[in-house]
Design a protein around this motif. Sequence first.
Motif, short mmCIF file in Angstrom:
data_model
loop_
_atom_site.label_atom_id
_atom_site.label_comp_id
_atom_site.label_asym_id
_atom_site.label_seq_id
_atom_site.Cartn_x
_atom_site.Cartn_y
_atom_site.Cartn_z
N ALA A 71 0.88 -1.08 -0.14
CA ALA A 71 -0.11 -0.09 -0.16
C ALA A 71 1.07 1.15 0.15
CB ALA A 71 -1.01 0.15 1.27
N ARG A 72 1.87 1.39 0.76
CA ARG A 72 2.78 2.22 0.71
C ARG A 72 3.62 2.51 -0.38
NH1 ARG A 72 -0.01 4.04 4.52
NH2 ARG A 72 0.82 4.15 6.61
N LEU A 73 4.12 1.59 -1.06
CA LEU A 73 4.85 1.50 -2.30
C LEU A 73 4.04 1.97 -3.21
CD1 LEU A 73 7.53 -1.37 -1.92
CD2 LEU A 73 7.61 0.97 -1.02
N ASP A 74 2.79 1.43 -3.48
CA ASP A 74 1.80 1.94 -4.45
C ASP A 74 1.85 3.35 -4.30
OD1 ASP A 74 1.40 -0.87 -5.18
OD2 ASP A 74 -0.60 -0.95 -4.28
N ALA A 75 1.44 3.89 -3.27
CA ALA A 75 1.38 5.23 -3.03
C ALA A 75 2.78 6.10 -3.52
CB ALA A 75 1.11 5.78 -1.78
N LEU A 76 3.72 5.76 -3.30
CA LEU A 76 4.94 6.38 -3.37
C LEU A 76 5.45 6.46 -4.98
CD1 LEU A 76 7.29 7.54 -1.93
CD2 LEU A 76 8.47 5.31 -1.89
N ASP A 79 12.84 11.63 -11.24
CA ASP A 79 14.30 11.11 -10.61
C ASP A 79 14.13 11.15 -9.31
OD1 ASP A 79 15.45 10.72 -13.33
OD2 ASP A 79 16.83 12.14 -13.05
N TRP A 80 13.64 12.22 -8.56
CA TRP A 80 13.50 12.48 -7.13
C TRP A 80 12.27 12.89 -6.61
CZ3 TRP A 80 17.59 10.01 -5.98
CH2 TRP A 80 18.99 10.19 -6.61
N LEU A 81 11.90 12.81 -5.48
CA LEU A 81 10.52 13.03 -4.82
C LEU A 81 9.94 14.60 -5.24
CD1 LEU A 81 10.56 10.66 -1.72
CD2 LEU A 81 9.21 10.34 -3.90
N ASP A 82 10.78 15.36 -5.20
CA ASP A 82 10.31 16.76 -5.19
C ASP A 82 11.42 17.78 -5.77
OD1 ASP A 82 9.14 19.46 -4.91
OD2 ASP A 82 8.19 18.89 -2.79
N GLY A 83 11.66 17.64 -7.00
CA GLY A 83 12.73 18.66 -7.51
C GLY A 83 14.12 17.84 -7.56
N ARG A 91 16.24 -1.67 2.58
CA ARG A 91 15.95 -2.64 3.55
C ARG A 91 15.18 -3.69 2.79
NH1 ARG A 91 16.03 -2.12 9.15
NH2 ARG A 91 17.02 -0.06 9.89
N LEU A 92 14.61 -3.29 1.56
CA LEU A 92 13.67 -4.32 0.93
C LEU A 92 14.51 -5.08 -0.19
CD1 LEU A 92 10.38 -1.90 0.48
CD2 LEU A 92 10.64 -4.06 2.11
N HIS A 93 15.61 -4.77 -0.47
CA HIS A 93 16.35 -5.49 -1.47
C HIS A 93 16.14 -6.93 -1.45
CE1 HIS A 93 18.26 -2.49 -3.71
NE2 HIS A 93 19.05 -1.97 -3.04
N ALA A 94 16.41 -7.48 -0.27
CA ALA A 94 16.53 -8.84 0.03
C ALA A 94 15.04 -9.67 -0.08
CB ALA A 94 17.05 -9.49 1.40
N SER A 95 14.12 -8.82 0.08
CA SER A 95 12.66 -9.52 0.01
C SER A 95 12.36 -9.56 -1.49
CB SER A 95 11.92 -8.32 0.63
OG SER A 95 11.38 -7.13 -0.14
N GLY A 96 12.79 -8.94 -2.39
CA GLY A 96 12.46 -9.02 -3.91
C GLY A 96 11.26 -7.96 -4.15
N ILE A 97 10.77 -7.46 -3.01
CA ILE A 97 9.38 -6.64 -3.16
C ILE A 97 9.70 -5.43 -4.25
CG2 ILE A 97 7.99 -4.93 -2.02
CD1 ILE A 97 8.05 -6.68 0.32
N LEU A 98 10.85 -4.85 -4.48
CA LEU A 98 10.97 -3.80 -5.18
C LEU A 98 11.00 -4.25 -6.63
CD1 LEU A 98 13.89 -1.78 -3.45
CD2 LEU A 98 11.40 -1.15 -3.73
N ASN A 99 10.99 -5.31 -7.06
CA ASN A 99 11.10 -5.86 -8.40
C ASN A 99 9.62 -5.69 -9.07
OD1 ASN A 99 13.33 -6.88 -7.91
ND2 ASN A 99 12.89 -8.93 -7.59
N ALA A 100 8.41 -5.36 -8.32
CA ALA A 100 7.25 -5.28 -8.46
C ALA A 100 7.09 -3.76 -8.88
CB ALA A 100 6.17 -5.51 -7.55
N TYR A 101 8.09 -2.82 -8.61
CA TYR A 101 8.10 -1.43 -8.63
C TYR A 101 9.39 -1.10 -9.43
CZ TYR A 101 4.43 -1.95 -4.87
OH TYR A 101 3.38 -2.42 -4.37
N PRO A 102 9.05 -1.15 -10.92
CA PRO A 102 10.49 -0.64 -11.58
C PRO A 102 10.87 0.74 -11.40
CG PRO A 102 8.78 -1.41 -12.94
CD PRO A 102 8.43 -1.70 -11.41
#
Lengths: 223, 223
Positions: free
Chosen positions: A141-146, A154-158, A173-184
């Motif tokens: 839910a957090r990553l979807d919003a982010l 490139d960056w969140l605000d300028g 901290r999420l590297h090992a989880s593989g979760i970031l793979n769903a958010y290219p």
Amino acid sequence: MTPTITAFAQSPDGGRGLARDMPVRWALEEAGQAYRVRFLSFPALKEPAHRALQPFGQIPTYQEGDLTLFESGAIVLHIAGRPGPLLPAEPNARARAVAWLFAALNTVEPPVFDRSLLQVFEREQPWYAQRLQMVDARIHARLDALAQRLGPADWLDGAFSAGDLMMVAVLRRLHASGILNAYPTLAAYVARGEARPAFRRAFDAQRAAFDAATRENTPPPPA
Amino acid sequence: MTPTITAFAQSPDGGRGLARDMPVRWALEEAGQAYRVRFLSFPALKEPAHRALQPFGQIPTYQEGDLTLFESGAIVLHIAGRPGPLLPAEPNARARAVAWLFAALNTVEPPVFDRSLLQVFEREQPWYAQRLQMVDARIHARLDALAQRLGPADWLDGAFSAGDLMMVAVLRRLHASGILNAYPTLAAYVARGEARPAFRRAFDAQRAAFDAATRENTPPPPA
């Protein structure tokens, strides 16, 4: 005056730069500020001498002349207060960068950190799989919003700011989880942060410390 | 320019002042800053119009002229940036007050908030009692350290500051749990915060909003 920070004598993260000295090191490198590191064993963290600097018995602390600070967010903000690349000069943009720093620590990190706690303390419990699913849903839910907010930027605000620094530090901290793979786009955002020369210097410094501690604590191979 | 904040149209806390508009209202009252409130229903929180202001679909936001902010920590810090009782003028004391604000949100709040999540989402699970015990142990570790640091003092570092404001706001979430009963000095610390006139005004304002929404949503009694 060269500041002194504290870090784990041998980080439980195995040298992956996930401990809380990492964003502080990174901020110091971005600011071009030399620093010293005092390494602490786990028993030393809980002793009164350290608790006088860090009431909760954690790392990092930051000492500079008469000033002692704790909390990585506060330390990064203190370092970012000097002119440099970490906070924009324009007051509104500056306040928004600070908002992203808080968002990293108070909105995105809690479920991410919860996942780490779960893996350490509840892995053997019968409810582990079910709880992991619940925590991962909160992370998504957090990553979807982010990802929605970052869009193609490139960056969140300028320009890159202390807010991006802390957000990248949390997402790593999420590297090992593989979760970031769903958010290219978020994976690319993290990679952009990790490619910054200041990040590399900070990472290499904490890694060198971890490797040195490991060599010291490893018995020599049999002759 | 009068700032506008957002709050829940009908807070799920039942008017106890535990939602995140409360520390913002309190900070505005301490700063003597009048403000307006825009109330949002749960569906409205998740709509694109609100997410443009608050990427994670939460309250509060803070709008003042061209500036839009989110994250209660960042908003309180922004309000505290003006001369007033929320941050000391001396730079080192100011940095330490900011450290306590981060400690409230990033060190004390995570297990406290976890307890709330547990009570809402895991109450019917077979592991509830065991998990509650684990979370409470984490809360106690934080409160032991906090009580140790506070000692017999009124506030965490000299005069009342934004750090105390946020710490009291976080600890208030524990009222219903009874956990604070084991920490008389922390209970007294919370009571000192709640006794401040600015706290009372903020509390009464959110309570009046809750009561008005409840009256509006309650069908009239049968004639």
